[in-house]
Design a protein around this motif. Sequence first.
Motif, short mmCIF file in Angstrom:
data_model
loop_
_atom_site.label_atom_id
_atom_site.label_comp_id
_atom_site.label_asym_id
_atom_site.label_seq_id
_atom_site.Cartn_x
_atom_site.Cartn_y
_atom_site.Cartn_z
N LYS A 285 10.42 8.48 1.96
CA LYS A 285 10.56 10.06 2.22
C LYS A 285 10.31 10.76 0.75
CE LYS A 285 13.63 13.48 3.81
NZ LYS A 285 15.10 13.49 4.58
N VAL A 286 9.51 11.74 1.06
CA VAL A 286 8.97 12.46 -0.39
C VAL A 286 9.02 14.10 -0.06
CG1 VAL A 286 7.33 10.72 -1.20
CG2 VAL A 286 6.76 12.42 0.36
N ASN A 287 9.35 14.64 -1.13
CA ASN A 287 9.34 16.20 -0.80
C ASN A 287 7.78 16.85 -1.42
OD1 ASN A 287 11.95 16.23 -0.07
ND2 ASN A 287 12.62 16.06 -2.24
N ALA A 288 7.44 17.77 -0.65
CA ALA A 288 6.10 18.23 -1.12
C ALA A 288 6.43 19.38 -2.02
CB ALA A 288 5.15 19.00 -0.10
N VAL A 289 6.06 19.60 -3.28
CA VAL A 289 6.33 20.52 -4.18
C VAL A 289 5.17 21.08 -4.76
CG1 VAL A 289 8.70 19.35 -4.97
CG2 VAL A 289 6.42 18.81 -5.99
N GLY A 290 4.13 21.07 -4.27
CA GLY A 290 2.85 21.65 -4.55
C GLY A 290 1.86 21.94 -3.62
N GLU A 291 0.84 22.60 -3.80
CA GLU A 291 0.02 22.85 -2.39
C GLU A 291 -1.09 22.03 -3.15
OE1 GLU A 291 -1.91 27.08 -2.86
OE2 GLU A 291 0.27 27.10 -3.00
N GLY A 292 -2.06 21.97 -2.13
CA GLY A 292 -3.46 21.23 -2.33
C GLY A 292 -3.61 19.77 -1.60
N ARG A 293 -4.89 19.35 -1.73
CA ARG A 293 -5.34 17.92 -1.27
C ARG A 293 -4.92 16.83 -2.03
NH1 ARG A 293 -10.17 14.86 -0.41
NH2 ARG A 293 -10.37 14.08 1.45
N ILE A 294 -3.90 15.97 -1.69
CA ILE A 294 -3.68 14.88 -2.53
C ILE A 294 -3.98 13.64 -1.97
CG2 ILE A 294 -1.45 16.33 -3.21
CD1 ILE A 294 0.08 14.78 -1.44
N ARG A 295 -4.23 12.52 -2.95
CA ARG A 295 -4.48 11.21 -2.69
C ARG A 295 -3.06 10.57 -3.15
NH1 ARG A 295 -9.72 9.43 -2.40
NH2 ARG A 295 -9.31 7.66 -3.78
N ASN A 296 -2.58 9.92 -2.39
CA ASN A 296 -1.31 9.03 -2.76
C ASN A 296 -1.75 7.66 -2.52
OD1 ASN A 296 2.12 8.69 -1.65
ND2 ASN A 296 1.17 8.24 -3.31
N ARG A 297 -1.89 6.80 -3.58
CA ARG A 297 -2.31 5.24 -3.55
C ARG A 297 -1.08 4.55 -3.85
NH1 ARG A 297 -4.17 2.80 -8.47
NH2 ARG A 297 -4.02 4.69 -9.51
N ALA A 298 -1.21 3.45 -3.27
CA ALA A 298 -0.25 2.30 -3.18
C ALA A 298 -0.95 0.98 -3.43
CB ALA A 298 0.73 2.22 -1.95
N GLU A 299 -0.40 0.13 -4.17
CA GLU A 299 -0.98 -1.26 -4.52
C GLU A 299 0.24 -2.23 -4.56
OE1 GLU A 299 -2.58 -0.89 -8.39
OE2 GLU A 299 -4.44 0.40 -7.75
N VAL A 300 -0.49 -3.72 -4.30
CA VAL A 300 0.48 -4.56 -4.26
C VAL A 300 -0.22 -5.92 -4.93
CG1 VAL A 300 -0.57 -5.66 -2.11
CG2 VAL A 300 1.87 -6.27 -2.65
N SER A 301 0.35 -6.74 -5.61
CA SER A 301 0.16 -7.63 -6.55
C SER A 301 0.83 -8.83 -6.56
CB SER A 301 -0.41 -7.25 -7.87
OG SER A 301 0.81 -6.79 -8.64
N ALA A 302 0.45 -10.00 -6.75
CA ALA A 302 1.29 -11.37 -6.71
C ALA A 302 0.74 -12.41 -7.83
CB ALA A 302 1.65 -11.79 -5.41
N ASP A 303 1.44 -13.18 -8.06
CA ASP A 303 1.01 -14.42 -8.88
C ASP A 303 -0.23 -15.16 -7.80
OD1 ASP A 303 2.60 -13.87 -10.92
OD2 ASP A 303 3.91 -15.42 -10.66
N GLY A 304 -0.88 -15.98 -8.73
CA GLY A 304 -1.96 -16.82 -7.81
C GLY A 304 -2.98 -16.00 -7.49
N LYS A 305 -3.89 -16.55 -6.89
CA LYS A 305 -5.45 -16.12 -6.76
C LYS A 305 -5.28 -15.50 -5.53
CE LYS A 305 -10.39 -17.12 -6.21
NZ LYS A 305 -11.27 -18.27 -6.21
N ASP A 306 -5.65 -14.08 -5.38
CA ASP A 306 -5.55 -13.28 -4.27
C ASP A 306 -7.07 -13.49 -3.49
OD1 ASP A 306 -5.82 -11.17 -2.01
OD2 ASP A 306 -3.80 -10.45 -2.88
N VAL A 307 -7.14 -13.86 -2.35
CA VAL A 307 -8.36 -14.28 -1.65
C VAL A 307 -9.25 -13.06 -1.16
CG1 VAL A 307 -7.91 -16.58 -1.18
CG2 VAL A 307 -7.34 -15.01 0.62
N GLN A 308 -8.37 -12.04 -0.91
CA GLN A 308 -8.95 -10.80 -0.45
C GLN A 308 -8.57 -9.47 -1.41
OE1 GLN A 308 -8.80 -10.00 3.88
NE2 GLN A 308 -10.30 -11.64 4.30
N PRO A 309 -9.09 -9.68 -2.75
CA PRO A 309 -8.41 -8.12 -3.50
C PRO A 309 -8.61 -7.01 -2.75
CG PRO A 309 -10.20 -9.42 -4.49
CD PRO A 309 -9.83 -10.04 -3.33
N GLU A 310 -9.72 -6.84 -1.96
CA GLU A 310 -10.04 -5.45 -1.55
C GLU A 310 -8.88 -4.76 -0.74
OE1 GLU A 310 -11.94 -8.39 1.11
OE2 GLU A 310 -11.67 -8.42 -1.10
N ASN A 311 -8.01 -5.70 -0.14
CA ASN A 311 -6.98 -5.15 0.64
C ASN A 311 -5.64 -5.08 -0.12
OD1 ASN A 311 -5.82 -7.71 0.60
ND2 ASN A 311 -6.59 -8.25 2.75
#
Length: 407
Positions: A285-311
Amino acid sequence: SILLNDSLKNNSVSPEDVAISFLEIIDQEGNKVTLDYNLNADGTLTLAEDNIPGDYTIHYSICQKEVPNNCSEATINLTLVGISIEAEKAIDRTQALPGDIVNYTINLKNTSTFGLENITLTEILPEELMILSASPELSPSNTWVVNSLAPEETLELALSVMPTIDGNFTNEINIQVENYNQTIQSEELQVRPKMVDMSIEKNSFNSTVNDGSSFEYQITITNNGPDPADNIRIVDFLPEQLTYASAVINSEELITSPTFSQEDGLLIWTVQQFAVDATLTITLKVNAVGEGRIRNRAEVSADGKDVQPENNTSIEVTTILPLFIPNVIRPDGDGKNETFVIRASHRFERLELVIFNRWGDIVFASKDYQNDWYADGLLSGTYYYQVKGVGFDQQEKQYKGWVQVIK
């Protein structure tokens, strides 16, 4: 002693009286061979340790020194025995991941015809394999010393190790006792990198929201890979138009709950281990505190070799509409839309409000509006407003519009 076979004038032979010569040596297949030996002055025969064990026939002659033509030939049937050990180093698996436990078993059998003492076994362990335990316990120099081993007696030793990196490793052990020195090795251990497929998907289910309102993102994390993942890190990069309000975690498949921390605009969740096919859902849950078009990015990582880093990354685009100012109020006492409410405390330190009727007359004014105008004493109809927001940095922004009063 060779002289034990002979006599001279019916008496035991003295080494001073005779000369001994070896004519030939035959092995058990009937071939002439050469042995590394020493015929001592006292008539004793000493064989070097590097001779091959087996059955031999030594044909020799013995002659009287005072009467050189007085000779006799004889044979000695000799069985030469050496140290014989059967050894095997077995491994319980030939493929592993870094951090797995791999067990070795060393089996030793004394196949000599005599007992052995003080057998030293030295582990030649690659540095990439870390010793966890040994039975019996290893010395600091990675050796075992076996005090004695009778003929046909067997001995078993055990070793547990953990590979620290990926690669192919062969574990050897050296066996030494007297002149016996042998090194044996196990099967090759193939340590492959941990293979994971951590995927993340972020959705707000809203393409537009109003400045000043709250809304939710749903972040879904899944391990689609062949191996469990370790040290998972989930990061949400909040743009400056959003502030964090709360988060709800939902997963029944995780061994440990995620740990949350916030570093300015970064929202971070860490998880120790993520099982294959497990899913974690974060309702943010977030609060909008400014107007405009926004891009909200989320990432995940882990130890080892990720076979599909694109997702490993998901981006959600949302448009935050300008500050919402209502255009209808209904001050009829039902508790709904009673006053002219402008939700702007997240953006402005104070609001200045002026209300005009249709003829341009000022019917209400406030230098620090508290969301309390309810058209008291005014008739139903259309009125016009001017709003000036004074920001926390003392910057000003103007808003104009109309509001319908229904009574």
